[in-house]
Scaffold this active site. Structure first.
Site, mmCIF file in Angstrom:
data_model
loop_
_atom_site.group_PDB
_atom_site.id
_atom_site.type_symbol
_atom_site.label_atom_id
_atom_site.label_comp_id
_atom_site.label_asym_id
_atom_site.label_seq_id
_atom_site.Cartn_x
_atom_site.Cartn_y
_atom_site.Cartn_z
ATOM 1 N N ASP A 101 0.838 -1.190 0.000
ATOM 2 C CA ASP A 101 0.000 0.000 0.000
ATOM 3 C C ASP A 101 0.880 1.249 0.000
ATOM 4 O O ASP A 101 1.567 1.531 0.985
ATOM 5 C CB ASP A 101 -0.903 -0.018 1.236
ATOM 6 C CG ASP A 101 -1.950 1.086 1.231
ATOM 7 O OD1 ASP A 101 -1.944 1.916 0.305
ATOM 8 O OD2 ASP A 101 -2.777 1.106 2.171
ATOM 9 N N GLU A 155 -10.242 3.671 -2.173
ATOM 10 C CA GLU A 155 -10.764 3.797 -0.820
ATOM 11 C C GLU A 155 -11.165 5.226 -0.486
ATOM 12 O O GLU A 155 -11.968 5.442 0.427
ATOM 13 C CB GLU A 155 -9.750 3.300 0.203
ATOM 14 C CG GLU A 155 -8.528 4.182 0.358
ATOM 15 C CD GLU A 155 -7.516 3.614 1.338
ATOM 16 O OE1 GLU A 155 -7.310 4.227 2.396
ATOM 17 O OE2 GLU A 155 -6.942 2.562 1.038
ATOM 18 N N HIS A 192 -12.472 -2.043 0.635
ATOM 19 C CA HIS A 192 -11.662 -1.473 1.712
ATOM 20 C C HIS A 192 -12.409 -1.620 3.020
ATOM 21 O O HIS A 192 -13.594 -1.287 3.110
ATOM 22 C CB HIS A 192 -11.428 0.015 1.395
ATOM 23 C CG HIS A 192 -10.605 0.753 2.377
ATOM 24 N ND1 HIS A 192 -11.136 1.677 3.256
ATOM 25 C CD2 HIS A 192 -9.267 0.749 2.616
ATOM 26 C CE1 HIS A 192 -10.170 2.201 3.985
ATOM 27 N NE2 HIS A 192 -9.019 1.664 3.619
ATOM 28 N N HIS A 209 -0.411 4.137 -0.047
ATOM 29 C CA HIS A 209 -1.193 4.976 0.880
ATOM 30 C C HIS A 209 -1.300 6.420 0.421
ATOM 31 O O HIS A 209 -1.566 7.318 1.220
ATOM 32 C CB HIS A 209 -0.579 4.913 2.286
ATOM 33 C CG HIS A 209 -1.580 4.973 3.397
ATOM 34 N ND1 HIS A 209 -1.703 6.064 4.232
ATOM 35 C CD2 HIS A 209 -2.496 4.084 3.826
ATOM 36 C CE1 HIS A 209 -2.650 5.846 5.123
ATOM 37 N NE2 HIS A 209 -3.156 4.641 4.905
ATOM 38 N N GLU A 242 -1.249 -0.598 -4.011
ATOM 39 C CA GLU A 242 -2.483 0.123 -3.664
ATOM 40 C C GLU A 242 -2.241 1.620 -3.564
ATOM 41 O O GLU A 242 -1.237 2.058 -2.989
ATOM 42 C CB GLU A 242 -3.019 -0.398 -2.330
ATOM 43 C CG GLU A 242 -4.277 0.310 -1.846
ATOM 44 C CD GLU A 242 -4.852 -0.343 -0.607
ATOM 45 O OE1 GLU A 242 -5.503 0.379 0.166
ATOM 46 O OE2 GLU A 242 -4.657 -1.558 -0.402
#
Length: 382
Positions: A183, A235, A285, A185, A209
């Site tokens: 991720d 997400e 998510h 992020h 991700e």
């Protein structure tokens, strides 16, 4: 049947539960929350309360359309999360009233079990090989970890090498028997995201991700050209209208709508159907609580392009509260060989311990995400 009341409970670690009551004694639960802005979402839910009191809870689509369309200004994370939690509670009531799980009302099951993954490493990943081996011993076949700490627009290759070394340590320890997702992020800006994606390609990841923030989704074009690794994002996208251009552009392989943020079960079912038309997979998510996960499992059960489900058992955010702590039936979240069974109970299938919820809500702390700065003092993405 009429809706008679909506109550909200902010509880540790960072969750907000909604209890929706009816004049026939049936209760529905939802989880409307934006991590770090629970009080703002609470206010948004209460703004819809006046409209919902006295209404028939079965009219889920009509209520969704009212909440979304009857404000001149619409959308955004807080409002869509409020709608999401209300939508979950409405589906919970309808399923209980008809004595069927929600997935039966959405076309019925298309699978017998759902694969899940576990988080390792925390916000600042460390000793991930040890945690990955523990996850393997617990029966997981898929894990996810954060990639980096602070990352400037242009940053040192030392940080790239550190990410690569962590992933290599997991591969050395477990080989290919553990699927790994990394991720970014949204912490990594476009230029460094291209470098990092290319470097990680050698490890044959399950996906990377949020390689860039959703506000910069146009950069996915360049990142996709630099790697064959599947790209996941979504997400922080809150409606089918936000996912529309992402899917049309064709540079995403997996979308990750959050059923407590993106309009609930009703909206995420439509988003997943849109993704199926573009041959795109779905991995909802859910680093949240038991109601949110219950909503996800109901959607996963009847959605063929879902391939794996995030869940929060043991996640590093769960300080002061865990996934199973507020449940009367924690056995519904038993994982075997990295899979979870469908939940065949009425509604969401999640039986909440209201006494414990009310006690935990007394003086519950307000969770806020960390604030990070780069070495030069500028604000970094968390």
């Amino acid at each position: 049947m009429k809706i008679t009341d909506l109550e909200l409970f902010k509880v540790p670690p960072r969750w907000l539960f909604l209890k929706m009551s009816t004049d026939e004694g049936l209760v529905g639960w939802g989880e409307p929350v934006i991590e770090g802005r629970a009080d703002t979402v609470r206010t948004a839910v209460l703004e819809f309360r006046e409209y919902l009191i006295g209404k028939d809870p079965f009219r889920i689509e009509d209520h969704w359309q009212y909440m979304y369309r009857c404000g001149f200004y619409r959308g955004g994370p807080e409002v869509m999360s409020a709608i999401a939690g209300i939508d979950q509670a409405l589906w919970d009531i309808k399923g209980k009233a008809l004595n069927v799980p929600v997935y039966e009302l959405l076309g019925g099951a298309c699978r017998s079990k759902i694969r899940v993954y576990r988080w390792i490493g925390g916000d600042r990943p460390d000793d991930v090989a040890k945690e990955a081996k523990l996850a393997s011993e617990q029966g997981y076949t898929a894990i996810k970890m954060n990639a980096t700490e602070e990352m400037h627009y242009i940053d040192s290759y030392r940080k790239i090498d550190a990410v690569s070394a962590r992933v290599a340590a997991i591969r050395d320890a477990l080989g290919q028997k553990m699927d790994i997702a990394v991720d970014f992020h949204g912490r990594v800006h476009k230029t460094m995201a291209k470098v990092l994606a290319k470097e990680l390609e050698q490890y044959r990841l399950m996906f990377i991700e949020e390689p860039v923030l959703p506000q910069n989704n146009e950069a996915l074009r360049e990142i996709a050209r630099n790697t064959s690794t599947p790209i996941a994002t979504g997400e922080r996208m809150f409606s089918r209208w936000e996912f529309k251009n992402l899917l049309e552009d064709g540079y995403v392989d997996i979308i990750q709508p959050d059923l407590s943020h993106a309009g609930g079960i009703s909206e995420c079912k439509k988003i997943a159907a849109m993704a199926e038309a573009y041959d795109v997979a779905v991995a909802p998510h859910c680093p949240l609580g038991p109601v949110a996960l219950g909503a996800c499992i109901q959607l996963d059960s009847c959605t063929p392009n879902v391939f794996i489900q995030e869940q929060s058992l043991g996640i590093h955010y769960n300080q002061g509260g865990e996934l199973l702590d507020y449940l009367e039936n924690p056995e519904i979240y038993q994982y075997r060989d990295s899979f979870i069974d469908l939940i065949p109970l009425p509604g969401l299938g999640v039986q909440m311990n209201e006494e414990k919820i009310r006690e935990a809500a007394k003086g519950a702390p307000t969770w806020k995400n960390p604030v990070w700065r780069n070495e030069d003092g500028t604000i970094a993405e968390w």
